[in-house]
Design an enzyme around this catalytic site. Structure first.
Site, PDB file in Angstrom:
ATOM      1  N   GLY A 158      44.772 -49.160  50.691  1.00  0.00           N
ATOM      2  CA  GLY A 158      45.212 -49.912  49.503  1.00  0.00           C
ATOM      3  C   GLY A 158      46.611 -50.459  49.732  1.00  0.00           C
ATOM      4  O   GLY A 158      47.362 -50.691  48.775  1.00  0.00           O
ATOM      5  N   LYS A 199      49.603 -52.703  44.434  1.00  0.00           N
ATOM      6  CA  LYS A 199      50.933 -52.484  43.838  1.00  0.00           C
ATOM      7  C   LYS A 199      51.527 -51.152  44.312  1.00  0.00           C
ATOM      8  O   LYS A 199      52.684 -51.089  44.708  1.00  0.00           O
ATOM      9  CB  LYS A 199      50.813 -52.511  42.305  1.00  0.00           C
ATOM     10  CG  LYS A 199      50.447 -53.901  41.763  1.00  0.00           C
ATOM     11  CD  LYS A 199      50.391 -53.951  40.254  1.00  0.00           C
ATOM     12  CE  LYS A 199      49.134 -53.351  39.662  1.00  0.00           C
ATOM     13  NZ  LYS A 199      47.855 -54.010  40.019  1.00  0.00           N
ATOM     14  N   MET A 200      50.717 -50.096  44.276  1.00  0.00           N
ATOM     15  CA  MET A 200      51.213 -48.786  44.714  1.00  0.00           C
ATOM     16  C   MET A 200      51.303 -48.714  46.228  1.00  0.00           C
ATOM     17  O   MET A 200      52.253 -48.158  46.782  1.00  0.00           O
ATOM     18  CB  MET A 200      50.292 -47.683  44.176  1.00  0.00           C
ATOM     19  CG  MET A 200      50.433 -47.428  42.701  1.00  0.00           C
ATOM     20  SD  MET A 200      52.056 -46.805  42.239  1.00  0.00           S
ATOM     21  CE  MET A 200      51.959 -45.146  42.868  1.00  0.00           C
ATOM     22  N   GLY A 227      46.308 -40.581  45.325  1.00  0.00           N
ATOM     23  CA  GLY A 227      46.881 -40.955  44.034  1.00  0.00           C
ATOM     24  C   GLY A 227      45.901 -41.703  43.169  1.00  0.00           C
ATOM     25  O   GLY A 227      46.118 -41.845  41.962  1.00  0.00           O
ATOM     26  N   THR A 228      44.815 -42.201  43.749  1.00  0.00           N
ATOM     27  CA  THR A 228      43.825 -42.979  42.997  1.00  0.00           C
ATOM     28  C   THR A 228      43.237 -42.115  41.889  1.00  0.00           C
ATOM     29  O   THR A 228      42.852 -40.976  42.127  1.00  0.00           O
ATOM     30  CB  THR A 228      42.707 -43.457  43.939  1.00  0.00           C
ATOM     31  OG1 THR A 228      43.318 -44.135  45.030  1.00  0.00           O
ATOM     32  CG2 THR A 228      41.739 -44.383  43.230  1.00  0.00           C
ATOM     33  N   THR A 229      43.145 -42.686  40.703  1.00  0.00           N
ATOM     34  CA  THR A 229      42.624 -41.933  39.565  1.00  0.00           C
ATOM     35  C   THR A 229      41.233 -42.447  39.185  1.00  0.00           C
ATOM     36  O   THR A 229      40.755 -43.442  39.722  1.00  0.00           O
ATOM     37  CB  THR A 229      43.576 -42.057  38.354  1.00  0.00           C
ATOM     38  OG1 THR A 229      43.775 -43.448  38.073  1.00  0.00           O
ATOM     39  CG2 THR A 229      44.907 -41.409  38.640  1.00  0.00           C
ATOM     40  N   HIS A 257      49.302 -48.265  29.527  1.00  0.00           N
ATOM     41  CA  HIS A 257      49.370 -48.750  30.913  1.00  0.00           C
ATOM     42  C   HIS A 257      49.243 -50.268  30.972  1.00  0.00           C
ATOM     43  O   HIS A 257      48.787 -50.902  30.026  1.00  0.00           O
ATOM     44  CB  HIS A 257      48.258 -48.116  31.765  1.00  0.00           C
ATOM     45  CG  HIS A 257      48.559 -46.711  32.172  1.00  0.00           C
ATOM     46  ND1 HIS A 257      48.328 -45.635  31.342  1.00  0.00           N
ATOM     47  CD2 HIS A 257      49.080 -46.198  33.317  1.00  0.00           C
ATOM     48  CE1 HIS A 257      48.703 -44.521  31.960  1.00  0.00           C
ATOM     49  NE2 HIS A 257      49.160 -44.830  33.156  1.00  0.00           N
ATOM     50  N   LYS A 306      44.786 -51.809  34.853  1.00  0.00           N
ATOM     51  CA  LYS A 306      44.381 -50.450  35.216  1.00  0.00           C
ATOM     52  C   LYS A 306      42.870 -50.324  35.164  1.00  0.00           C
ATOM     53  O   LYS A 306      42.230 -50.755  34.209  1.00  0.00           O
ATOM     54  CB  LYS A 306      45.040 -49.433  34.273  1.00  0.00           C
ATOM     55  CG  LYS A 306      44.735 -48.004  34.648  1.00  0.00           C
ATOM     56  CD  LYS A 306      45.669 -47.031  33.984  1.00  0.00           C
ATOM     57  CE  LYS A 306      45.288 -45.583  34.303  1.00  0.00           C
ATOM     58  NZ  LYS A 306      45.310 -45.288  35.750  1.00  0.00           N
ATOM     59  N   THR A 340      46.376 -38.947  34.082  1.00  0.00           N
ATOM     60  CA  THR A 340      47.447 -38.113  33.519  1.00  0.00           C
ATOM     61  C   THR A 340      47.066 -37.625  32.127  1.00  0.00           C
ATOM     62  O   THR A 340      47.267 -36.459  31.788  1.00  0.00           O
ATOM     63  CB  THR A 340      48.757 -38.928  33.433  1.00  0.00           C
ATOM     64  OG1 THR A 340      49.062 -39.388  34.733  1.00  0.00           O
ATOM     65  CG2 THR A 340      49.906 -38.091  32.898  1.00  0.00           C
TER      66      THR A 340
HETATM   67  P1  NAP Z   1      45.941 -52.257  42.834  1.00  0.00           P
HETATM   68  O1  NAP Z   1      47.211 -53.049  42.780  1.00  0.00           O
HETATM   69  O2  NAP Z   1      44.676 -52.880  42.371  1.00  0.00           O
HETATM   70  O3  NAP Z   1      45.780 -51.779  44.358  1.00  0.00           O
HETATM   71  C1  NAP Z   1      44.625 -51.219  44.892  1.00  0.00           C
HETATM   72  C2  NAP Z   1      44.442 -51.817  46.253  1.00  0.00           C
HETATM   73  O4  NAP Z   1      43.390 -51.138  46.937  1.00  0.00           O
HETATM   74  C3  NAP Z   1      44.047 -53.308  46.185  1.00  0.00           C
HETATM   75  O5  NAP Z   1      44.785 -54.052  47.124  1.00  0.00           O
HETATM   76  C4  NAP Z   1      42.565 -53.234  46.518  1.00  0.00           C
HETATM   77  O6  NAP Z   1      42.067 -54.427  47.066  1.00  0.00           O
HETATM   78  C5  NAP Z   1      42.579 -52.119  47.533  1.00  0.00           C
HETATM   79  N1  NAP Z   1      41.260 -51.597  47.904  1.00  0.00           N
HETATM   80  C6  NAP Z   1      40.072 -51.698  47.249  1.00  0.00           C
HETATM   81  N2  NAP Z   1      39.105 -51.066  47.951  1.00  0.00           N
HETATM   82  C7  NAP Z   1      39.693 -50.582  49.081  1.00  0.00           C
HETATM   83  C8  NAP Z   1      39.205 -49.844  50.203  1.00  0.00           C
HETATM   84  N3  NAP Z   1      37.926 -49.477  50.321  1.00  0.00           N
HETATM   85  N4  NAP Z   1      40.097 -49.483  51.171  1.00  0.00           N
HETATM   86  C9  NAP Z   1      41.392 -49.836  51.085  1.00  0.00           C
HETATM   87  N5  NAP Z   1      41.898 -50.545  50.049  1.00  0.00           N
HETATM   88  C10 NAP Z   1      41.065 -50.904  49.056  1.00  0.00           C
HETATM   89  O7  NAP Z   1      46.112 -50.896  42.026  1.00  0.00           O
HETATM   90  P2  NAP Z   1      47.422 -49.984  41.878  1.00  0.00           P
HETATM   91  O8  NAP Z   1      48.109 -50.300  40.608  1.00  0.00           O
HETATM   92  O9  NAP Z   1      48.170 -49.983  43.154  1.00  0.00           O
HETATM   93  O10 NAP Z   1      46.730 -48.564  41.648  1.00  0.00           O
HETATM   94  C11 NAP Z   1      45.882 -47.972  42.630  1.00  0.00           C
HETATM   95  C12 NAP Z   1      45.385 -46.621  42.116  1.00  0.00           C
HETATM   96  O11 NAP Z   1      46.492 -45.724  41.991  1.00  0.00           O
HETATM   97  C13 NAP Z   1      44.710 -46.663  40.740  1.00  0.00           C
HETATM   98  O12 NAP Z   1      43.618 -45.767  40.731  1.00  0.00           O
HETATM   99  C14 NAP Z   1      45.814 -46.173  39.805  1.00  0.00           C
HETATM  100  O13 NAP Z   1      45.302 -45.582  38.626  1.00  0.00           O
HETATM  101  C15 NAP Z   1      46.457 -45.144  40.694  1.00  0.00           C
HETATM  102  N6  NAP Z   1      47.822 -44.774  40.346  1.00  0.00           N
HETATM  103  C16 NAP Z   1      48.140 -43.474  40.478  1.00  0.00           C
HETATM  104  C17 NAP Z   1      49.417 -43.039  40.245  1.00  0.00           C
HETATM  105  C18 NAP Z   1      49.734 -41.588  40.446  1.00  0.00           C
HETATM  106  O14 NAP Z   1      50.898 -41.197  40.250  1.00  0.00           O
HETATM  107  N7  NAP Z   1      48.775 -40.775  40.866  1.00  0.00           N
HETATM  108  C19 NAP Z   1      50.399 -43.957  39.860  1.00  0.00           C
HETATM  109  C20 NAP Z   1      50.062 -45.303  39.724  1.00  0.00           C
HETATM  110  C21 NAP Z   1      48.765 -45.704  39.995  1.00  0.00           C
HETATM  111  P3  NAP Z   1      41.478 -55.569  46.047  1.00  0.00           P
HETATM  112  O15 NAP Z   1      42.666 -56.154  45.362  1.00  0.00           O
HETATM  113  O16 NAP Z   1      40.820 -56.516  46.981  1.00  0.00           O
HETATM  114  O17 NAP Z   1      40.529 -54.851  45.125  1.00  0.00           O
END
Ligand code: NAP
Length: 254
Positions: free
Chosen positions: A8, A12-13, A89-91, A144, A148, A155
């Site tokens: 990923g 954003k993360m 970290g993925t939720t 959020h 999301k 959380t």
């Molecule tokens: P995001 O911006 O959509 O980023 C996710 C990335 O993963 C995108 O670039 C997506 O590509 C990519 N992806 C999709 N399938 C994949 C695969 N099979 N292998 C590798 N990459 C892949 O989302 P985000 O805001 O960064 O959040 C990501 C996750 O982290 C969410 O589940 C969010 O809830 C979680 N999160 C957790 C915390 C924590 O503290 N635990 C904090 C913030 C966020 P596409 O754009 O092409 O789909």
């Protein structure tokens, strides 16, 4: 040097993780994977599309996954089965999924999962558990950004589970039977009412509101920027090298 693969990486993360790992003296990003973004560059590192190829080419020690609920299990399974420790970290995925992956992994592999890597959020959950012992009437409002993928947030689910373990009395949540619009009273998670707000401009926020006769107590945490999660992620990358099996929650390694 701890060798890290980030899945990923274009998200954003993921971008923040690449930046944070690169800034640490004892760890380095050896691969950045994001299938639909292959060929892009993140912090000067070329993004590739296939995790298994990346693992073979770069021999990472740790996977960090911030992807999507439908992608994370396959990524963690591929890494853990190759003997790579995982920081997740993925939720939006049940813990049982990671339990099964950790059980099937070679001995010594750690799968670390945290619904929230912000230390302030972990403290919010701890304070909520404490308050629930004395103020059992409680509802959660999580807020959020509008992209999301899952609701309620991981959380909020973990906070509700903590409250449900801590409180000895489970009061009725009134008003559900008289909802004028479906969902007005929110969802019920582990017996706790949870409301999810999704708006542009928000990052990750949560209020835990307790009510008692003549008083309320609100515990609120705000992640104002994604950098709030990075000290926790970096801490987890170091911790998984020393642990094995499934570990859930940042509080386990603080
Ligand atoms: P995001 O911006 O959509 O980023 C996710 C990335 O993963 C995108 O670039 C997506 O590509 C990519 N992806 C999709 N399938 C994949 C695969 N099979 N292998 C590798 N990459 C892949 O989302 P985000 O805001 O960064 O959040 C990501 C996750 O982290 C969410 O589940 C969010 O809830 C979680 N999160 C957790 C915390 C924590 O503290 N635990 C904090 C913030 C966020 P596409 O754009 O092409 O789909």
């Amino acid at each position: 040097m701890i060798r890290v693969v980030v899945t990923g990486a274009s998200g954003k993360m993921g971008r923040e993780v690449v930046r944070a790992v690169t800034a640490e003296p004892d760890m380095t990003v050896v691969a950045a994977v994001d299938p639909l973004h292959a060929g892009e560059a993140v912090e000067g590192i070329r993004v590739t599309g296939d995790l298994r190829d990346a693992i073979e080419a770069s021999s990472p020690d740790v996977l960090v996954d911030f992807t999507r609920p439908e992608a994370v299990a396959a990524n963690v399974r591929a890494a853990a089965s190759s003997g790579i420790d995982c920081v997740v970290g993925t939720t939006g995925v049940p813990i049982a999924t990671f339990e099964e992956i950790a059980e099937g992994a070679p001995e010594g592999v750690c799968v670390f999962v945290a619904p929230n890597f912000a230390i302030g959020a972990v403290l919010m959950m701890r304070f909520a558990r404490e308050a629930a012992r004395y103020l059992p009437h409680v509802e959660i409002v999580e807020l959020h950004h509008d992209r999301k993928a899952d609701a309620p947030s991981g959380t909020a689910i973990r906070t509700a589970e903590g409250i449900s373990q801590a409180r000895t009395v489970v009061p009725a949540a009134p008003g559900r039977e008289s909802e004028v619009a479906d969902g007005a009273r929110g969802a019920v998670v582990a017996g706790v009412t949870v409301h999810s707000v999704r708006l542009p401009g928000l990052v990750a926020h949560q209020e835990v509101i307790f009510g008692g006769p003549g008083q309320t107590l609100t515990i609120r945490h705000d992640s104002l920027d994604r950098t709030s999660f990075m000290p926790g992620v970096v801490m987890a990358i170091r911790a998984v090298r020393e642990r094995s099996g499934l570990v859930v929650g940042l509080e386990e390694i603080l």
